[in-house]
Design a protein around this motif. Sequence first.
Motif, PDB file in Angstrom:
ATOM      1  N   UNK A   1       0.795  -1.219   0.000  1.00  0.00           N
ATOM      2  CA  UNK A   1       0.000   0.000   0.000  1.00  0.00           C
ATOM      3  C   UNK A   1       0.833   1.277   0.000  1.00  0.00           C
ATOM      4  N   UNK A   2       2.149   1.163   0.248  1.00  0.00           N
ATOM      5  CA  UNK A   2       3.006   2.343   0.214  1.00  0.00           C
ATOM      6  C   UNK A   2       3.626   2.580  -1.165  1.00  0.00           C
ATOM      7  N   UNK A   3       3.422   1.652  -2.101  1.00  0.00           N
ATOM      8  CA  UNK A   3       3.949   1.849  -3.453  1.00  0.00           C
ATOM      9  C   UNK A   3       3.326   3.086  -4.080  1.00  0.00           C
ATOM     10  N   UNK A   4       4.183   3.922  -4.682  1.00  0.00           N
ATOM     11  CA  UNK A   4       3.697   5.142  -5.308  1.00  0.00           C
ATOM     12  C   UNK A   4       3.704   6.339  -4.387  1.00  0.00           C
ATOM     13  N   UNK A   5       3.953   6.112  -3.094  1.00  0.00           N
ATOM     14  CA  UNK A   5       3.964   7.211  -2.121  1.00  0.00           C
ATOM     15  C   UNK A   5       5.381   7.544  -1.662  1.00  0.00           C
ATOM     16  N   UNK A   6       6.265   6.535  -1.615  1.00  0.00           N
ATOM     17  CA  UNK A   6       7.613   6.717  -1.082  1.00  0.00           C
ATOM     18  C   UNK A   6       8.602   7.096  -2.182  1.00  0.00           C
ATOM     19  N   UNK A   7       9.474   8.065  -1.842  1.00  0.00           N
ATOM     20  CA  UNK A   7      10.491   8.544  -2.770  1.00  0.00           C
ATOM     21  C   UNK A   7      11.821   8.635  -2.031  1.00  0.00           C
ATOM     22  N   UNK A   8      12.907   8.575  -2.793  1.00  0.00           N
ATOM     23  CA  UNK A   8      14.237   8.486  -2.181  1.00  0.00           C
ATOM     24  C   UNK A   8      14.633   9.794  -1.505  1.00  0.00           C
ATOM     25  N   UNK A   9      14.828   9.733  -0.192  1.00  0.00           N
ATOM     26  CA  UNK A   9      15.258  10.914   0.548  1.00  0.00           C
ATOM     27  C   UNK A   9      16.715  11.246   0.315  1.00  0.00           C
ATOM     28  N   UNK A  10      17.555  10.237   0.036  1.00  0.00           N
ATOM     29  CA  UNK A  10      18.967  10.499  -0.215  1.00  0.00           C
ATOM     30  C   UNK A  10      19.135  11.331  -1.486  1.00  0.00           C
ATOM     31  N   UNK A  11      18.431  10.981  -2.536  1.00  0.00           N
ATOM     32  CA  UNK A  11      18.496  11.748  -3.788  1.00  0.00           C
ATOM     33  C   UNK A  11      17.909  13.150  -3.590  1.00  0.00           C
ATOM     34  N   UNK A  12      16.824  13.240  -2.838  1.00  0.00           N
ATOM     35  CA  UNK A  12      16.201  14.544  -2.582  1.00  0.00           C
ATOM     36  C   UNK A  12      17.121  15.434  -1.763  1.00  0.00           C
ATOM     37  N   UNK A  13      17.760  14.859  -0.761  1.00  0.00           N
ATOM     38  CA  UNK A  13      18.653  15.627   0.104  1.00  0.00           C
ATOM     39  C   UNK A  13      19.906  16.062  -0.658  1.00  0.00           C
ATOM     40  N   UNK A  14      20.381  15.191  -1.563  1.00  0.00           N
ATOM     41  CA  UNK A  14      21.634  15.475  -2.265  1.00  0.00           C
ATOM     42  C   UNK A  14      21.468  16.582  -3.304  1.00  0.00           C
ATOM     43  N   UNK A  15      20.537  16.436  -4.235  1.00  0.00           N
ATOM     44  CA  UNK A  15      20.427  17.417  -5.322  1.00  0.00           C
ATOM     45  C   UNK A  15      18.984  17.697  -5.728  1.00  0.00           C
ATOM     46  N   UNK A  16      18.041  17.389  -4.812  1.00  0.00           N
ATOM     47  CA  UNK A  16      16.617  17.607  -5.069  1.00  0.00           C
ATOM     48  C   UNK A  16      16.083  16.751  -6.224  1.00  0.00           C
ATOM     49  N   UNK A  17      16.761  15.647  -6.510  1.00  0.00           N
ATOM     50  CA  UNK A  17      16.248  14.713  -7.514  1.00  0.00           C
ATOM     51  C   UNK A  17      15.067  13.943  -6.928  1.00  0.00           C
ATOM     52  N   UNK A  18      14.109  13.630  -7.786  1.00  0.00           N
ATOM     53  CA  UNK A  18      12.898  12.921  -7.363  1.00  0.00           C
ATOM     54  C   UNK A  18      12.909  11.538  -7.999  1.00  0.00           C
ATOM     55  N   UNK A  19      13.199  10.512  -7.183  1.00  0.00           N
ATOM     56  CA  UNK A  19      13.244   9.137  -7.691  1.00  0.00           C
ATOM     57  C   UNK A  19      12.390   8.240  -6.800  1.00  0.00           C
TER      58      UNK A  19
END
Length: 647
Positions: free
Chosen positions: A356-374
């Motif tokens: 049920x969490x599929x589609x809701x969770x995104x990588x915080x490491x990528x977001x924290x590093x360069x604001x990439x959304x993966x």
Amino acid sequence: MPFHCRAPRRSSNTPDASRHTAHAREEGAPSMTLYDETPPIPHPDQLHFETIDVSTGQPVDDVPVGKRAVIYLRVSTPSQVNTDYDPEGISLPAQRKACYRKADQLGITIIDEYIEPGRSAREMTKRLAFQQMLERIRTERDVDYVIIYKLSRMARNRFDDAIVGAELKKRGVTLISATESIDETPVGQLMHGILAAFNEFRSAEEGADIAYKMGEKAKKGGTLGKAPIGYINTIDRIDGREIRAVAIDEERAPLVRLAFEMYAAGEATLEDIQNELTDRGLRTRPTQRRPAGPVSVSKIHQMLQDPYYVGIVTYKGEEYPGRHEPLIDRELFDQVQDLLASRGRAGERRRVVHHYLKGTLWCGACWRRDKSIRRMIVRRTISRSGEEYLYFFCRGTQDGFCDAKYSNVHRIERAVEEHYRTVQFSPDFLQAMRQTLDDALAEQEASQRALKEQLKGQLERLDAQESNLLELAVDDTIPKEKIRAKLREIGTERERLTAQLQATVDTLKDAVEFIETNLRLLEDPYELYMNASDEVRRRLNQAIFKHIFIDHDEIIDHDLEDPFGDLFTVQTIYHASTIGAPPGRLHDLAQASWAKHYQTTKKKGAARMGDSLTSLTLEAPPNPAHRVGVCSKPHLVGLTGFEPATP
């Protein structure tokens, strides 16, 4: 002199065959025409040849050794044999005529023909008729000459030309061109070498020219070749010019969209999609060689990976914006690519993992590093002892863009549950907000009632005027034409007022109900989430959060869906106003709160705070006592429902 042709022996009761039929036929095998696809080369022991007169089809005495010739005819494309009433088209008969003329000049007899109708096949090993001719020369040893129309009809590069020349010379066979001066003399061999080099140059030059033009067309967004399923090739005629374009195939396009939507939902396999599309009538476009038929599973897999459907043209690994209309949006396409990647590379099949969490969770490491959304992808692993483990991992790890560690699903579930405590409205804000909404609704209802009464009064006055005019018409005191004109004016005005009255509805009521629904949703979200089923949890997550960013099993940030970011910004202003914050400070707080809750929206430039509910709130500074200012304009908030879009 009469020309002769060597052909397979037939029984006396077999109908006479045209000289244009294939040359090698198994004894007793069915007839094979020029347009057969790829028949096998029969073994020499199965072939029985006899010499016949081409003009009569009757057997004649054997041709003397040293006078026996075969001709080889070829055209590169099927269009060259499909442009005339003659089944062979125009080019093949012209080549044959030149070859027979050359044979007549040299005083040799043509005993057979080998024809390649509409096959490019740069590799000579893929030319069926040519290989059959060489096999005959090796085994039968009954050929002294091979006559071709031009050297380019046989070979387009020096390597193939040299190999074939050596093979013919080894067998004592002379190659003759009907239109070029090549033979076994030193001058003829020199000309042969020059022509072979020139043909290779022309072939390479034409290939480079075609590649350049295709590259330029791709850069301008043009479609190369046949449009994929869901589109059709069209020709636009503008000012006498023919422009090849691509349009959406109205019959197949909806089914292509359905394929993407079914796969993105995560419930269907490729086989399921193939069966569903076939049941709905999806078929390939028919061609001259193949009739329309169901789309295969492998083609559906290719289709789901093709960026052409989001408006991209690909050429030699480069992507260019296409001129054609996209069939699906980028978000759906990326969702499908993520799911394809999670099921394995190179066609590796993995069991679909639902969570049920599929589609809701995104990588915080990528977001924290360069604001990439993966996106975070879920994977199931089985230990040697047979125990099952679930992990979330960043999509970027598969492409080498991210080195974040895998996150345990159970720890992530607990983290999301606790995070719901952070998205709760305070009781005093809820009370003030509801009071403001009630007041705004009551104010609008009073205004609407007054407007309705006014319109009804105007309609009643029009009815009275119409009645008076009709009485005057009976008395003949006013000209009838003038009365008719007045009645028409009254009718027009009545239609206008009636339409205005019907359009007078409670425009704010739906907006207020929408906001109230969202207020109730976050009145106690933690309790609501903890008591919800997995399916309800999935819907809650998708309704409230656009992104939840995960790093090391912890939630480091989030991005809210509309209108929750606006409502939290209003709550920030409300609490600040209750302690007497000045208007300038309220505006700064609103900007900061809006940016916090709509981070990716701000990053993409999809919206501005000036377009949101927050800006309307700032138009009427709140009363620190008990009120939170909310503008009562009808466009207070978009009329969207609570039900989230199905992923």
